[in-house]
Design a protein around this motif. Sequence first.
Motif, PDB file in Angstrom:
ATOM      1  N   LEU A   1      88.874 -81.098  36.327  1.00 46.80           N
ATOM      2  CA  LEU A   1      88.689 -80.149  37.426  1.00 46.80           C
ATOM      3  C   LEU A   1      87.239 -80.171  37.877  1.00 46.80           C
ATOM      4  O   LEU A   1      86.320 -79.994  37.062  1.00 46.80           O
ATOM      5  CB  LEU A   1      89.080 -78.735  36.973  1.00 46.80           C
ATOM      6  N   LEU A   2      87.035 -80.396  39.173  1.00 47.41           N
ATOM      7  CA  LEU A   2      85.710 -80.370  39.779  1.00 47.41           C
ATOM      8  C   LEU A   2      85.673 -79.250  40.809  1.00 47.41           C
ATOM      9  O   LEU A   2      86.567 -79.140  41.646  1.00 47.41           O
ATOM     10  CB  LEU A   2      85.397 -81.702  40.460  1.00 47.41           C
ATOM     11  N   LEU A   3      84.634 -78.422  40.738  1.00 44.12           N
ATOM     12  CA  LEU A   3      84.484 -77.296  41.652  1.00 44.12           C
ATOM     13  C   LEU A   3      83.237 -77.508  42.498  1.00 44.12           C
ATOM     14  O   LEU A   3      82.125 -77.610  41.951  1.00 44.12           O
ATOM     15  CB  LEU A   3      84.357 -75.981  40.871  1.00 44.12           C
ATOM     16  N   CYS A   4      83.414 -77.578  43.808  1.00 39.10           N
ATOM     17  CA  CYS A   4      82.253 -77.641  44.696  1.00 39.10           C
ATOM     18  C   CYS A   4      81.550 -76.287  44.677  1.00 39.10           C
ATOM     19  O   CYS A   4      82.183 -75.245  44.507  1.00 39.10           O
ATOM     20  CB  CYS A   4      82.672 -77.988  46.118  1.00 39.10           C
ATOM     21  N   HIS A   5      80.240 -76.326  44.888  1.00 37.62           N
ATOM     22  CA  HIS A   5      79.463 -75.087  44.930  1.00 37.62           C
ATOM     23  C   HIS A   5      78.363 -75.269  45.964  1.00 37.62           C
ATOM     24  O   HIS A   5      77.617 -76.248  45.915  1.00 37.62           O
ATOM     25  CB  HIS A   5      78.846 -74.793  43.556  1.00 37.62           C
ATOM     26  N   GLY A   6      78.309 -74.353  46.929  1.00 39.67           N
ATOM     27  CA  GLY A   6      77.256 -74.471  47.943  1.00 39.67           C
ATOM     28  C   GLY A   6      77.559 -73.632  49.161  1.00 39.67           C
ATOM     29  O   GLY A   6      78.703 -73.241  49.418  1.00 39.67           O
ATOM     30  N   TYR A   7      76.521 -73.373  49.944  1.00 46.22           N
ATOM     31  CA  TYR A   7      76.651 -72.573  51.158  1.00 46.22           C
ATOM     32  C   TYR A   7      77.411 -73.353  52.227  1.00 46.22           C
ATOM     33  O   TYR A   7      77.546 -74.570  52.165  1.00 46.22           O
ATOM     34  CB  TYR A   7      75.273 -72.200  51.706  1.00 46.22           C
ATOM     35  N   SER A   8      77.860 -72.627  53.239  1.00 50.34           N
ATOM     36  CA  SER A   8      78.386 -73.284  54.432  1.00 50.34           C
ATOM     37  C   SER A   8      77.274 -74.127  55.046  1.00 50.34           C
ATOM     38  O   SER A   8      76.131 -73.671  55.145  1.00 50.34           O
ATOM     39  CB  SER A   8      78.869 -72.236  55.442  1.00 50.34           C
ATOM     40  N   GLY A   9      77.607 -75.360  55.416  1.00 49.50           N
ATOM     41  CA  GLY A   9      76.605 -76.268  55.955  1.00 49.50           C
ATOM     42  C   GLY A   9      75.885 -77.084  54.904  1.00 49.50           C
ATOM     43  O   GLY A   9      75.006 -77.888  55.227  1.00 49.50           O
ATOM     44  N   SER A  10      76.264 -76.914  53.634  1.00 49.91           N
ATOM     45  CA  SER A  10      75.594 -77.662  52.566  1.00 49.91           C
ATOM     46  C   SER A  10      76.045 -79.112  52.504  1.00 49.91           C
ATOM     47  O   SER A  10      75.452 -79.920  51.779  1.00 49.91           O
ATOM     48  CB  SER A  10      75.851 -76.998  51.209  1.00 49.91           C
ATOM     49  N   GLY A  11      77.086 -79.477  53.254  1.00 51.97           N
ATOM     50  CA  GLY A  11      77.581 -80.847  53.246  1.00 51.97           C
ATOM     51  C   GLY A  11      78.644 -81.112  52.205  1.00 51.97           C
ATOM     52  O   GLY A  11      79.075 -82.251  52.020  1.00 51.97           O
TER      53      GLY A  11
END
Length: 566
Positions: free
Chosen positions: A354-364
């Motif tokens: 399981l991989l979870l993305c983490h980042g703000y909107s616009g982070s790519g």
Amino acid sequence: MLTQLTAPIRRPLRARDRERIARRGWSRIDAALQRPCSYRHPAGRIRRIETHISVIYLAGRFAYKIKKPVDLGFVDFTDMAARRHACNEEVRLNRRLARRLYLGVVPVARLGRILKVDGRGTSVEHAVRMKRFDERELFSDLLTRGELNVVQIDHVAEHLAAFHRSSASNPPRKTLGATTCLHAQMEAVLTSLEREAGTLIPPGVRQWCEREAVRLAGHFEARRTGGFVRECHGDLHLDNIARRGNDAVMFDCIEFSDALRWIDVASDLAFPLMDLQAHGRDDLASALLNGWLQRTGDFGALPALRFYIVYRALVRAFVEVLKVRGSSAADGLARARNYVDCAARIASAPQPYLLLCHGYSGSGKSVASQALATRIGAIRLSSDTERKRAHPFAPPDHHALPAVAYSRKAIDSHYDALLAITRRMLDASYPVLVDATFLKQRHRVSFIELACAFDVPVFLLDFHTSARQLAERVRKRATDPGQSSDANAAVLVRQLANEEPLTPDEAALTVAFDTDVPLGAFQQAMYWKPLLIRLHPGGPVEHAGRSGTPPWQTSGWDAVGCQSAA
């Protein structure tokens, strides 16, 4: 052409007599269609292609396909009316996916001693008339030349998803797509292969097929009653898909067998997935699967998808064996063995992660995660896309949602829905990449706990860039009507102000990526090296996720870190 696998070895004399009578005059028709003067248009040099049940004549700008007067047990074309009906059905069914390719049914007419295609006189045969295309544009040929790419595969995913949604969903018989029918089809191909090439199938493959057929019985019935058994293509290997300009066209579907055409949409999808995997292009198979899932939301197809892929591989192996029956063609046997090896590889259930993305909107993170999913063979679950899907099998609606859809209660409910989908995918042993912001700890914890419950590796992928770049990307994205995200400048400001930082335990599971790079960097293995090393300790980074051992077959992860984070 896919052949039915239950044809009897010995047919009754009556059937042989019918075939002998039906073939009277056949040689004259066959010979006539190989002469350019039999056509009402410039035909040039005629090329003849023969399959088990048909003959195709390539004549100038057109192709003509007639049914052979044969009785093969699973199909009886000894009667001209049956052949005419099959031609009409072929045009009707194939126009669903290749309307511009299939022009109609024309008679082969006799006037005196002259036979003419679409001419005056008495009809003695019927032919499907098609536009001819460059055979070098077949996906199988493009793959051989190294010209098949993700863009072309995505066209197939788009068309196939729309086709499956619009296909008829009321089978003419309740037994079609039922558990007993699927069991019989799998048993038929296994028995046929063992009869023709007994040493070709490893014992473990048959045992796996039998176990899975029993285990999935309830799933098959739920899919059938849920309306996922539809009038599909049925024979969607790479020889039946072609590039047409900037698009892709799928043709030559099954017209002669309801049982092979009325199938679960997952079985239809499994054929091109299998063919890509058998040819060593797991990356393109991943792109096709992700593209189809993003457009359909049919994650319920996944539990039986491997079963269908194995079935398709065994069918292609049997077809290759039939081609070399009575000869010692090493190439044909090698192709058959390659398909069997593919079946054995798919049947070896991998360990998911399981991989979870983490980042703000616009982070790519969305653009980057799309490239990553294709590279490593993970299924990408997009928060933005699923938020705008009314129900499974519905296309996402890209219109902006009202503000209430982004209240705390609505967001928590959405993460719960994503968690439920992720649970189903992990339960089906698929690696999952969840593309969401995961800015709140309670959302991260629930997914990490899920990974620990399944005892699978879990990593947080932290995508970051400068505040200026964040604002610019959000501004540009807000002007794109095709975007699923509703994030704007105000949303970004709230995210920056209310993010809950990663805990030390979460940081131990985190791999960071700077996205202030050219888009092409996401396609390079070296960009993903920090993650690939953790997924493949000691393995070659430059080849990770391209072919060979599936990338999720790894034992090098820190289970203690997962437990402490939970």
